[in-house]
Design an enzyme around this catalytic site. Sequence first.
Site, PDB file in Angstrom:
ATOM      1  N   HIS A 199       0.859  -1.182   0.000  1.00 24.15           N
ATOM      2  CA  HIS A 199       0.000   0.000   0.000  1.00 24.15           C
ATOM      3  C   HIS A 199       0.897   1.235   0.000  1.00 24.15           C
ATOM      4  CE1 HIS A 199      -3.179  -2.709   1.076  1.00 24.15           C
ATOM      5  NE2 HIS A 199      -4.036  -1.756   1.366  1.00 24.15           N
ATOM      6  N   GLU A 238      -1.972   6.270  -0.662  1.00 27.27           N
ATOM      7  CA  GLU A 238      -3.347   6.478  -0.186  1.00 27.27           C
ATOM      8  C   GLU A 238      -3.355   7.783   0.606  1.00 27.27           C
ATOM      9  OE1 GLU A 238      -4.638   3.429   2.506  1.00 27.27           O
ATOM     10  OE2 GLU A 238      -6.768   3.728   2.067  1.00 27.27           O
ATOM     11  N   ASP A 240     -12.082  -2.921   1.486  1.00 29.91           N
ATOM     12  CA  ASP A 240     -12.675  -3.475   2.720  1.00 29.91           C
ATOM     13  C   ASP A 240     -14.184  -3.510   2.543  1.00 29.91           C
ATOM     14  OD1 ASP A 240     -10.333  -3.553   4.765  1.00 29.91           O
ATOM     15  OD2 ASP A 240     -10.139  -1.615   3.776  1.00 29.91           O
TER      16      ASP A 240
HETATM   17  N1  ADE Z   1      -5.997  -1.982   6.062  1.00 31.00           N
HETATM   18  C1  ADE Z   1      -7.235  -2.270   5.695  1.00 31.00           C
HETATM   19  N2  ADE Z   1      -7.689  -1.369   4.820  1.00 31.00           N
HETATM   20  C2  ADE Z   1      -6.690  -0.492   4.608  1.00 31.00           C
HETATM   21  C3  ADE Z   1      -6.537   0.652   3.806  1.00 31.00           C
HETATM   22  N3  ADE Z   1      -7.514   1.114   3.018  1.00 31.00           N
HETATM   23  N4  ADE Z   1      -5.370   1.314   3.868  1.00 31.00           N
HETATM   24  C4  ADE Z   1      -4.385   0.895   4.656  1.00 31.00           C
HETATM   25  N5  ADE Z   1      -4.482  -0.180   5.427  1.00 31.00           N
HETATM   26  C5  ADE Z   1      -5.623  -0.877   5.407  1.00 31.00           C
HETATM   27 ZN    ZN Z   2      -6.128  -1.767   1.217  1.00 31.90          ZN
END
Ligand code: ADE
Ligand code: ZN
Length: 343
Positions: free
Chosen positions: A201, A204, A284
């Site tokens: 990740h 974001e 999620d």
């Molecule tokens: N863990 C679960 N969803 C997440 C997200 N959108 N960004 C970072 N960590 C996460």
């Molecule tokens: Zn994620």
Amino acid sequence: MEAPPRALDLLPKVDLHCHLEGTMRPTTVVELARKNGVPLPTEDPAELYAYSSLDEFLAVFWLVQSTLADRDDWARLAYEAVTDSARHGVVHQECFVTPARHRDGGQHLGAVLSGIAEGLDAAEAETGTTCRLIVDMDRAFGPEAGRQLVEELVDLRSARSPGTERVIGVGMDSTELGVDSTSYAPAYDVARRAGLRLTGHQGENSTAQQVADCIDALGLERVDHGVPVLDSAVLTARMVEERIPITVCPTSNVVVAHCFDRLEDHVLPHMRAAGLLATVNTDDPALSDLDLGREYAAVSRAFGWGWEQMVQVALDGIEASWLDDSEKADLRALVAMTEEPSR
Ligand code: ADE
Ligand code: ZN
């Protein structure tokens, strides 16, 4: 004109950015919390599912994670995740699991993975939807905990511990604020040497420069989120040239990280127009009242993408997956067999 939602629900799709714990049904959250003595602030956890920032979301995600106490809980979670996604046309998924909190609380990675595998075996037999795992490091626990997690995973794989055959890669998630993700290089080195695939990740809640640094320092083969990639022409050109996929989660970027006020403002169309392999995923789903069928429908509506464009989104997901060539060909054939909806 946008494609009909029902047809998009049935379209065979892959989800490459989905957190297993983030698929937990609200009813399951309540039942596991009760079984395992975890106090919940409300009997309807969905009341908690409104977030003003990524870090606020993570507090809820961690609460949901804390309801998973034993192997059977993981098996149930995995079974429900795949049976739920299969109902919305998901034919293959590569799911994250982030067990730092559980290991810290005394659970063994081997038990977590073997429980998940049991649930996946049952769900796959029932639905035909395949699911592989990406073990994520939780950046809230730091790079040394990440390295230890990956070392343990590699040792369990060498010992052919049940469930490890499902694991195809490693990644990292959780907070980006104040974190130098390149400090996870030792963990990624261990994973690379063991032949695991690498994702993470980034972007974001961070900059294009930080995404580029992660690709360079960690050898990321995919980038999860990657929202600011277009801010750098150099990074964009590189990701286009090397076909480094971005697993975009459009609705999550609106309701979790608040990168955009509305889905219509998301940069996804610009990413795809620039030639980036930008795919559509859920993140999620149960914590944002979503499934991949609805996400495709929302994207189609927001950007005015018709059937052909949505089929191309599905095919790009297959390309970006870590399936082998013959598995990808099988999924492409499934998509090709899907008839264009009549109006
Ligand atoms: N863990 C679960 N969803 C997440 C997200 N959108 N960004 C970072 N960590 C996460
Ligand atoms: Zn994620």
